[in-house]
Write an enzyme that holds these catalytic residues in place. Structure first.
Site, short mmCIF file in Angstrom:
data_model
loop_
_atom_site.label_atom_id
_atom_site.label_comp_id
_atom_site.label_asym_id
_atom_site.label_seq_id
_atom_site.Cartn_x
_atom_site.Cartn_y
_atom_site.Cartn_z
CE1 TYR A 18 122.56 34.48 4.50
CE2 TYR A 18 120.35 34.59 5.38
CZ TYR A 18 121.43 33.84 4.98
OH TYR A 18 121.40 32.48 5.08
NE ARG A 33 121.73 28.31 -3.68
CZ ARG A 33 121.95 27.13 -3.10
NH1 ARG A 33 121.46 26.03 -3.65
NH2 ARG A 33 122.65 27.05 -1.99
#
Length: 334
Positions: free
Chosen positions: A56, A211
């Protein structure tokens, strides 16, 4: 804070976990100070599970969590459990180059994660996606060696199907499977969830708000940056988006009748699916964290669940979870 077991071999964790990815990558700009404050607020509220991936923003997210843990009071720092995904290969331009599950790579990834997080062990360690060139037995076996040496406490899996789950569990004890699961992503219900329940493996469910799509806060006119994953996600495009937002509006009517937010009812639905499921909430701010935690106080009775099912039936979403090129990396039902 309520707790749930992370499978039969994993730790007892908070009923909600905090997915920290959005604090570093893929969903637009994030505020570092607010991100750290949000991690601290989560720990203070009793959230114990902090989820990240070493890829990430190329390690940024692990370093962010490490900074937050160092600045937290000792009691809160000690209650934090780290869940780390590894294996995704990146390049300096942010591109993706596949996955590496070789035992030597597993040890290498773990060494860097321990340093970035500033911890002496990782609580749950898992390869992010199956490496098609390495048998899962070899990858899991390498993590088992890290467990034996004290560098890792528990072995997890991520986005794999029933056959791979069985092979992994025959190699070493598996605590949980991390996989997308929400009102509009229910593919695991056919084969994966029955398999994990048979084997005593828990589920950490990411994407419970898809999301932000079913958070109640996303609008059709929202402008997304080119670096925002959703700008390429099929569910956020054109007619797909319009259709999916119509599902959200149907869900909003139920939420309003109960006096809760859309996000809270969507998270409460995920919580209602079983004690073996721990939803990860991707809150990037304290405001969104507070809203998510409010889902713990939402009780859904049979009538509520029936109404939700009617408003958002299984397979109701338009569009795949990922762009076509990324769907090929998933070892699970779409």
């Amino acid at each position: 804070m309520q707790t749930r077991p992370l499978g039969t071999t994993g730790p007892q964790v908070s009923a909600l976990g905090l997915g920290c990815m959005g604090m570093s990558a893929l969903y637009g700009e994030a505020d570092r100070a607010e991100s750290i404050a949000t991690i601290h607020a989560a720990l203070e509220a009793g959230v114990t599970l902090l989820d990240t991936g070493d890829f990430y923003a190329m390690g940024h997210n692990e370093m962010l969590i490490g900074e937050a843990l160092r600045a937290a009071p000792a009691a809160l720092r000690e209650q934090a459990l780290t869940s780390v995904k590894f294996g995704a290969l990146r390049d300096p331009d942010g591109g993706w180059s596949g996955y590496d599950g070789r035992p030597a790579a597993v040890r290498n990834f773990a060494a860097y994660s321990l340093q970035r997080l500033g911890v002496d062990h990782i609580d749950v360690y898992r390869i992010a996606r199956l490496d098609p060139n390495v048998p899962i037995e070899e990858t899991v076996g390498a993590i088992a060696d890290l467990v034996e040496k004290g560098h890792v406490r528990h072995i997890g899996l991520s986005e794999v199907g029933a056959e791979t789950i069985r092979r992994a569990a025959a190699t070493a004890p598996i605590s949980d499977l991390q996989i997308e699961y929400s009102l509009i992503s229910r593919g695991i219900e056919d084969e994966v969830l029955p398999t994990t329940r048979e084997l005593g493996i828990g589920i950490t469910a990411y994407g419970v708000l898809s999301r932000g799509l079913i958070s109640g806060h996303f609008t059709a006119d929202r402008q997304l940056a080119p670096t925002d994953f959703r700008s390429m996600s099929p569910r956020f495009q054109g007619e797909n988006l319009q259709h999916n937002l119509s599902l959200v509006e149907a869900l909003r009517k139920i939420a309003e009748q109960k006096g809760v937010s859309v996000a809270q009812i969507a998270i409460a639905w995920a919580l209602s699916r079983g004690e073996d499921i721990v939803p990860l909430v991707g809150a990037r701010t304290r405001e969104r964290l507070t809203e998510a935690l409010g889902a713990l106080d939402v009780t859904l009775d049979d009538a509520d669940l029936a109404a939700i099912e009617q408003a958002v039936p299984a397979d109701a979403a338009a569009g795949d979870r990922y762009p076509a090129a990324q769907m090929s990396h998933l070892g699970t039902d779409r």
